[in-house]
Design an enzyme around this catalytic site. Structure first.
Site, short mmCIF file in Angstrom:
data_model
loop_
_atom_site.label_atom_id
_atom_site.label_comp_id
_atom_site.label_asym_id
_atom_site.label_seq_id
_atom_site.Cartn_x
_atom_site.Cartn_y
_atom_site.Cartn_z
CE LYS A 74 75.30 -19.39 37.06
NZ LYS A 74 75.03 -18.80 35.74
CB SER A 149 75.36 -14.87 36.22
OG SER A 149 74.93 -16.01 35.49
CB SER A 173 75.87 -16.42 32.51
OG SER A 173 75.27 -15.24 32.94
#
Ligand code: GLN
Length: 451
Positions: A74, A149, A173
């Site tokens: 990420k 997210s 997330s």
């Protein structure tokens, strides 16, 4: 056996076909320009060690536990030389100068980083749409959000762009996009994985987590990144997680069934799984009620707003990238503004302090529940994903995380595994366990996966 290089090339071809051109998924923001070279080096090491196996085992050398595994990261986790942009214009030119602890551990075990994934800007979101560059699409249905997210990490695993991925989970997330994309996602216990090198959304809630195509892959990656590190002062040690033990179906389990209203079709899938587990493994079920569950979202946001506001003061345009107020999107600005207002009004200990008190109550309530049940079982997300671009209210957006936020407030570990589909859209089931009970959580998740 396929080499790391061959596998990498297959993934890169897939990315070239589906992530960039035409029907792009937009899982990646950047590919690792050195991946091919690094794959060759890993393969050479594996070969060297296998040729001199007896000699190398005497020297205590062996290939790493992640040898041959291809991992996506990420965009809020630092990988030296790559762009930890947090999917924000603020940091679009920021090149990481060091490896986060989790990345160091992955590299030490011969894992290969394939690239940096898309996300909601600064991890503030639950749909993947707030990325400043482009929204990630759900590989299972390109019209829908993949969840967020950690949108790109979940999508990359679901789309066969990599074996595993790292994400971060402040309020859901990792688990939320895992659920929408049909992969496995784990949020480990707070303070069990080092956050050194993570650009966090909220320091008292964030935890780096993992994605895999199945429970055992996700567990393997977790087993590598977990563990104490002196660069993260809140870390706790002394807990064990045995991967072999985690493969065994546990006996005498009591599942805590949460009373919470969700989409009926989702509840039906979860209920069927629970009934199957009860029959097949002779597990017990117990209905439970969490009195403070309804307060979770209201408690979470003041904490996130204030901590995010405080954390972003370093993005003033002097040291890292551009000034955040000049460059960030609507959701990030809402949180900065909200956080600054709350901080100003905090003089009387009204908001942040209150939220901390409720957080404590939630923690205690979970502790009590785990004396009576081994885990809590519920849907990961209470509703199905919306269409990309569809206007939904801020409240509806925040409500996606009603069932994931509580375990961040309590610090518990939790996992989402695929449970079924509704018109082709994946639905995840969540297993929540007490702090540091990862091994038990993985056992239960493995058993559910085998149903
Ligand atoms: N969707 C939640 C939020 O917007 C959770 C985000 C996260 O876990 N990073 O804060």
């Amino acid at each position: 056996m396929t080499s790391t290089l061959q596998k990498l090339q297959t993934y890169l071809k897939e990315i070239d076909r589906n992530d960039k051109k035409g029907n792009e998924i937009n899982a990646f923001l950047q590919l690792n320009p050195n991946a091919i070279q690094e794959a060759k080096e890993i393969d050479a090491k594996i070969q060297r060690l296998s040729q001199v196996r007896s000699a190398s085992s005497k020297l205590g050398q062996s290939k790493g536990k992640l040898a041959g595994k291809i991992i996506a990261v990420k965009a809020n986790i630092n990988v030296q030389g790559l762009n930890a942009s947090c999917a924000s214009k603020t940091l679009e030119d920021y090149k990481s100068t060091y490896d986060a602890d989790v990345i160091k551990k992955i590299k030490e075990e011969d894992g290969l980083i394939i690239g940096i994934t898309n996300m909601d800007e600064f991890a503030a979101g639950g749909s993947g749409e707030t990325s400043a560059f482009r929204p990630t699409k759900n590989p299972r249905n390109l019209d829908l959000i993949p969840g967020g997210s950690s949108s790109g990490s979940a999508a990359a695993v679901a789309a066969e762009f990599c074996d595993m991925a790292l994400g971060s989970d402040t309020g859901g997330s990792v688990r939320n996009p895992a659920s929408h994309c049909g992969v496995v996602g784990i949020k480990p216990t707070y303070s069990s994985v080092s956050r050194y090198g993570l650009i966090d959304l909220s320091m008292s809630l964030d935890q780096i987590g993992v994605f895999g195509k199945n429970v055992s892959d996700a567990a393997l990656l977790l087993s590598i990144i977990r563990g104490k590190n002196e660069n993260d002062s809140i870390m706790q040690d002394g807990w064990k997680m045995d991967l072999n033990a985690a493969e065994k179906i546990p006996k005498n389990i009591t599942l805590g069934i949460l009373d919470f209203s969700v989409d009926e079709k989702i509840q039906k899938i979860i209920d069927e799984k629970i009934m199957k587990a009860k029959e097949k493994y002779r597990w017990k079920i117990k209905k439970i009620k969490l009195n403070y569950l309804d307060l979770a979202i209201e408690t979470y946001y003041p904490l996130v707003y204030v901590e995010f506001f405080s954390g972003t003061r370093k993005f003033d345009g002097r040291k890292y990238g551009k000034k955040i107020e000049d460059t960030a999107g609507e959701e990030v600005l809402r949180r900065i503004l909200g956080g600054s207002e709350i901080s100003r009004a905090e003089y009387h200990g009204r908001y942040y302090h209150k939220a901390l008190q409720v957080k404590k109550l939630i923690e205690e309530e979970f502790k009590k529940i785990f004396k009576n049940v081994d885990c809590i079982i519920c849907p990961t997300v209470p509703k199905l994903p919306h269409k990309i671009g569809e206007k939904i209210s801020v409240e509806d957006m925040y409500n996606y995380d009603a069932l994931t936020i509580p375990s961040n407030l309590a610090g518990n570990c939790a996992i989402s595994i695929p449970a079924g589909e509704i018109s082709g859209i994946p639905v995840g089931i969540q297993v929540i366990c007490d702090n540091f009970a990862e091994e038990k959580m993985l056992k239960i998740a493995n058993a559910f996966e085998k149903l």
